[in-house]
Design a protein around this motif. Structure first.
Motif, PDB file in Angstrom:
ATOM      1  N   LEU A 243     -17.288-102.271  18.068  1.00  0.00           N
ATOM      2  CA  LEU A 243     -16.424-102.273  17.121  1.00  0.00           C
ATOM      3  C   LEU A 243     -16.355-101.295  16.279  1.00  0.00           C
ATOM      4  O   LEU A 243     -14.866-100.785  16.817  1.00  0.00           O
ATOM      5  N   PHE A 244     -17.176-100.547  15.757  1.00  0.00           N
ATOM      6  CA  PHE A 244     -16.946 -99.000  14.984  1.00  0.00           C
ATOM      7  C   PHE A 244     -18.261 -98.176  15.919  1.00  0.00           C
ATOM      8  O   PHE A 244     -19.007 -98.069  15.689  1.00  0.00           O
ATOM      9  N   GLU A 245     -16.513 -97.316  16.724  1.00  0.00           N
ATOM     10  CA  GLU A 245     -17.861 -95.714  17.732  1.00  0.00           C
ATOM     11  C   GLU A 245     -17.357 -94.818  16.804  1.00  0.00           C
ATOM     12  O   GLU A 245     -16.562 -93.702  17.381  1.00  0.00           O
ATOM     13  N   GLY A 246     -18.138 -94.561  15.672  1.00  0.00           N
ATOM     14  CA  GLY A 246     -18.324 -93.623  14.717  1.00  0.00           C
ATOM     15  C   GLY A 246     -18.580 -91.958  15.674  1.00  0.00           C
ATOM     16  O   GLY A 246     -19.744 -92.214  15.890  1.00  0.00           O
ATOM     17  N   ARG A 247     -18.438 -90.874  15.642  1.00  0.00           N
ATOM     18  CA  ARG A 247     -18.954 -90.057  16.227  1.00  0.00           C
ATOM     19  C   ARG A 247     -20.184 -89.010  15.238  1.00  0.00           C
ATOM     20  O   ARG A 247     -20.557 -88.431  15.302  1.00  0.00           O
ATOM     21  N   SER A 248     -20.018 -89.144  13.734  1.00  0.00           N
ATOM     22  CA  SER A 248     -19.931 -88.896  12.635  1.00  0.00           C
ATOM     23  C   SER A 248     -20.049 -89.915  11.402  1.00  0.00           C
ATOM     24  O   SER A 248     -19.633 -91.072  11.201  1.00  0.00           O
ATOM     25  N   GLU A 249     -21.330 -89.963  10.667  1.00  0.00           N
ATOM     26  CA  GLU A 249     -20.941 -90.514   9.363  1.00  0.00           C
ATOM     27  C   GLU A 249     -19.491 -91.019   8.354  1.00  0.00           C
ATOM     28  O   GLU A 249     -19.640 -91.471   8.393  1.00  0.00           O
ATOM     29  N   ILE A 250     -18.678 -89.235   8.641  1.00  0.00           N
ATOM     30  CA  ILE A 250     -17.349 -89.609   7.910  1.00  0.00           C
ATOM     31  C   ILE A 250     -16.888 -90.098   9.230  1.00  0.00           C
ATOM     32  O   ILE A 250     -15.242 -91.345   8.489  1.00  0.00           O
ATOM     33  N   ASP A 251     -16.327 -90.318   9.935  1.00  0.00           N
ATOM     34  CA  ASP A 251     -15.363 -90.563  11.615  1.00  0.00           C
ATOM     35  C   ASP A 251     -15.749 -92.155  11.359  1.00  0.00           C
ATOM     36  O   ASP A 251     -15.267 -93.401  11.304  1.00  0.00           O
ATOM     37  N   GLN A 252     -17.202 -92.496  11.111  1.00  0.00           N
ATOM     38  CA  GLN A 252     -17.807 -94.101  11.396  1.00  0.00           C
ATOM     39  C   GLN A 252     -17.067 -94.946   9.914  1.00  0.00           C
ATOM     40  O   GLN A 252     -16.182 -96.127   9.616  1.00  0.00           O
ATOM     41  N   ILE A 253     -17.385 -94.423   8.869  1.00  0.00           N
ATOM     42  CA  ILE A 253     -16.606 -94.773   7.619  1.00  0.00           C
ATOM     43  C   ILE A 253     -15.000 -94.792   7.354  1.00  0.00           C
ATOM     44  O   ILE A 253     -14.251 -95.572   7.140  1.00  0.00           O
ATOM     45  N   SER A 254     -14.381 -94.035   8.402  1.00  0.00           N
ATOM     46  CA  SER A 254     -12.720 -94.335   8.539  1.00  0.00           C
ATOM     47  C   SER A 254     -12.369 -95.106   9.355  1.00  0.00           C
ATOM     48  O   SER A 254     -12.003 -95.862   9.497  1.00  0.00           O
ATOM     49  N   LYS A 255     -13.221 -95.291  10.646  1.00  0.00           N
ATOM     50  CA  LYS A 255     -12.912 -96.469  11.752  1.00  0.00           C
ATOM     51  C   LYS A 255     -13.109 -97.778  10.404  1.00  0.00           C
ATOM     52  O   LYS A 255     -12.561 -98.740  11.132  1.00  0.00           O
ATOM     53  N   ILE A 256     -14.066 -97.558  10.250  1.00  0.00           N
ATOM     54  CA  ILE A 256     -14.475 -99.319   9.380  1.00  0.00           C
ATOM     55  C   ILE A 256     -13.028 -99.444   8.326  1.00  0.00           C
ATOM     56  O   ILE A 256     -12.751-100.471   8.203  1.00  0.00           O
ATOM     57  N   PHE A 257     -12.562 -98.427   7.547  1.00  0.00           N
ATOM     58  CA  PHE A 257     -11.864 -98.511   6.611  1.00  0.00           C
ATOM     59  C   PHE A 257     -10.236 -98.825   7.354  1.00  0.00           C
ATOM     60  O   PHE A 257      -9.427 -99.767   6.067  1.00  0.00           O
ATOM     61  N   ASP A 258     -10.081 -98.297   8.391  1.00  0.00           N
ATOM     62  CA  ASP A 258      -8.768 -98.526   8.956  1.00  0.00           C
ATOM     63  C   ASP A 258      -8.639-100.332   9.690  1.00  0.00           C
ATOM     64  O   ASP A 258      -7.811-100.527   9.656  1.00  0.00           O
ATOM     65  N   LEU A 259      -9.484-100.713  10.149  1.00  0.00           N
ATOM     66  CA  LEU A 259      -9.908-101.732   9.964  1.00  0.00           C
ATOM     67  C   LEU A 259      -9.697-103.439   9.070  1.00  0.00           C
ATOM     68  O   LEU A 259      -8.885-103.714   9.373  1.00  0.00           O
ATOM     69  N   LEU A 260     -10.868-102.549   8.549  1.00  0.00           N
ATOM     70  CA  LEU A 260     -11.116-103.730   7.329  1.00  0.00           C
ATOM     71  C   LEU A 260     -10.351-102.936   5.568  1.00  0.00           C
ATOM     72  O   LEU A 260      -9.602-104.129   4.976  1.00  0.00           O
TER      73      LEU A 260
END
Length: 462
Positions: free
Chosen positions: A293-310
């Motif tokens: 569901l969330f394929e982040g390349r770094s911790e910053i990218d991961q938290i960004s993908k989470i916030f973009d969806l939720l």
């Protein structure tokens, strides 16, 4: 006889004191003799109770101590039963068959018990040569596996050792697949009924872990094993640990990035079972699409993908998130407009399925659904119902070095009700041999074939 003051002392008084002293000594000897006799009688009584009968079998009889619920030794002292302490068997009792995979904390092999021919998995623990003593991660894994017994948790059989201190193996049951590799090779995702069964099994094992005060801290699809009988088993407890209530400070560098909860990404050191439930929600979404569901390349990218969806957190949906170590760095963009949601991401999911998924993926860990609550969710009661494990398809095992059979070309198929005609009319359309009805291309989630319970790659010809 005179005393210190020069007065005479009575001879009869001395005789009385000597008689009293002698009597006390005699009573003490008699008491000790009786105690010795009682111990001897108890010992003989126990020997008589364990004496073999006419058939040569020994059946212990009930004693007064057993009746009272007490286990006493021959001296009348309370004793407790303890596990037998014995040395570990050698790894030479197993035959190494092939290498399966290598992880952060060990190397896994497929092996066979020489005595019973049972196929097992042997995990060789990695020992850090720069540190003294047994690895703490391995101790936690062994301790956790001994404490947890569940059909959906991998079963540890024993510990075996080699010729040196760095040759220590955990012997576990052999499971044919890991869920990640299996989904990667599948052409289409699991059926909805199969997803429900797998998720229900995962939640059932998670309930047992949390009831025994264990956090896995690395739940992901590659740590879920699946056999050819439709059962998944949680494995790899290298990061697991026991927790207490209230929770104590623990490291936030746990859980693989794609399955890491937002509070861990924001630096939380006080957490509990909620981080496992976030991982379960990510696995649930991955089962639907066969993609993380969330394929982040770094911790910053991961938290960004989470916030973009939720959505971005605020004091309404996540009170107190600013108090986390990295919470103050989160700022919602001025012109931010939410364009995604779980409903748009999974349009073919039922309302109950979306509700369960959103309950597991709550930003606020306090609002996240527990594993026991998730097991009672209406999603598991609506149609389609849970697929029985024995009805699951089987797949060739990579760990068992099984190969998938290559599909061979089939003979031509005529239209329904027609016979093959070699003398075809020239006016006939070359492509008019019938049409094929398959799942529409925009049906990505395998729900279309759920209606007819079709398997992967099945097509109807008319």
């Amino acid at each position: 006889m005179e005393n210190d003051r020069g007065t005479k002392r009575s001879r009869w008084r001395d005789d009385d004191e000597e008689r009293q002293t002698a009597e006390r000594r005699r009573q003490e000897k008699e008491r000790k003799r009786k105690q010795k006799q009682e111990r001897k009688e108890k010992k003989q009584q126990q020997l008589d109770q364990n004496k073999p009968d006419d058939n040569g079998t020994s059946e212990p009889k009930e004693t007064s101590a057993d009746v009272n619920g007490l286990d006493l030794d021959i001296n009348g002292l309370l004793q407790f039963k303890a596990p037998e302490i014995r040395s570990c068997r050698g790894v030479n009792n197993y035959e190494m068959l092939n290498h399966i995979e290598e992880g952060s904390y060990g190397v896994v092999y497929r092996g066979k018990n020489i005595d019973t021919d049972e196929i097992v998995a042997l995990k060789k623990l990695k020992a850090d040569k720069n540190q003294y003593g047994f690895p703490i991660t391995s101790l936690r894994e062994i301790n956790t596996l001994m404490a947890l017994q569940h059909p959906n948790i991998v079963n540890m059989k024993e510990i075996v050792v080699g010729g040196s201190l760095d040759q220590i193996y955990i012997v576990m049951e052999f499971v044919e697949h890991d869920l990640k590799s299996l989904m990667t090779d599948m052409r289409e995702p699991f059926l909805q009924s199969e997803i429900k069964t797998l998720l229900h099994q995962l939640l059932s094992a998670t309930v047992l872990m949390h009831e025994n005060h264990v956090i896995h801290r690395d739940l992901k699809s590659s740590n879920l094993l699946m056999n050819n009988r439709g059962q998944i088993k949680i494995a790899d407890f290298g990061l697991a640990r026991f927790f207490s209530e209230p929770s104590q400070a623990m490291t936030q560098l746990v859980v693989t990035l794609w399955y890491r909860a937002p509070e861990l990404l924001l630096g939380a050191k006080y957490y509990s079972t909620e981080i496992d439930l976030w991982s379960v929600g990510c696995i649930f979404a991955e089962l639907i699409t066969n993609k993380p569901l969330f394929e982040g390349r770094s911790e910053i990218d991961q938290i960004s993908k989470i916030f973009d969806l939720l959505g971005y957190p605020d004091e309404q949906n996540w009170p107190g998130f600013k108090s986390l170590p990295h919470g103050k760095t989160i700022n919602k963009p001025k012109n931010y407009v939410k364009t995604q949601s779980l409903r748009t991401k999974f349009p073919m999911m039922t309302s109950a399925g979306i509700d369960l998924l959103s309950s597991l993926l709550q930003l606020d860990p306090k609002r996240r659904m527990s594993a026991s609550e998730a097991l009672k969710h209406p999603y598991f009661k609506e149609d389609p119902r849970l697929q029985p494990p024995e009805m699951f398809p089987t797949f060739p095992s990579k760990a068992g070095q099984e190969r998938r059979r290559r599909a061979s070309p089939s003979a031509p198929v005529a239209r329904h009700g027609d016979h093959l005609n070699d003398n075809k009319n020239e006016n006939d359309d070359d492509d008019d041999d019938g049409f094929i009805m398959a799942a529409p291309e925009d049906e990505k989630f395998g729900l279309f074939r759920e209606q007819d319970k079709k398997g992967g790659g099945f097509q109807l010809r008319f």
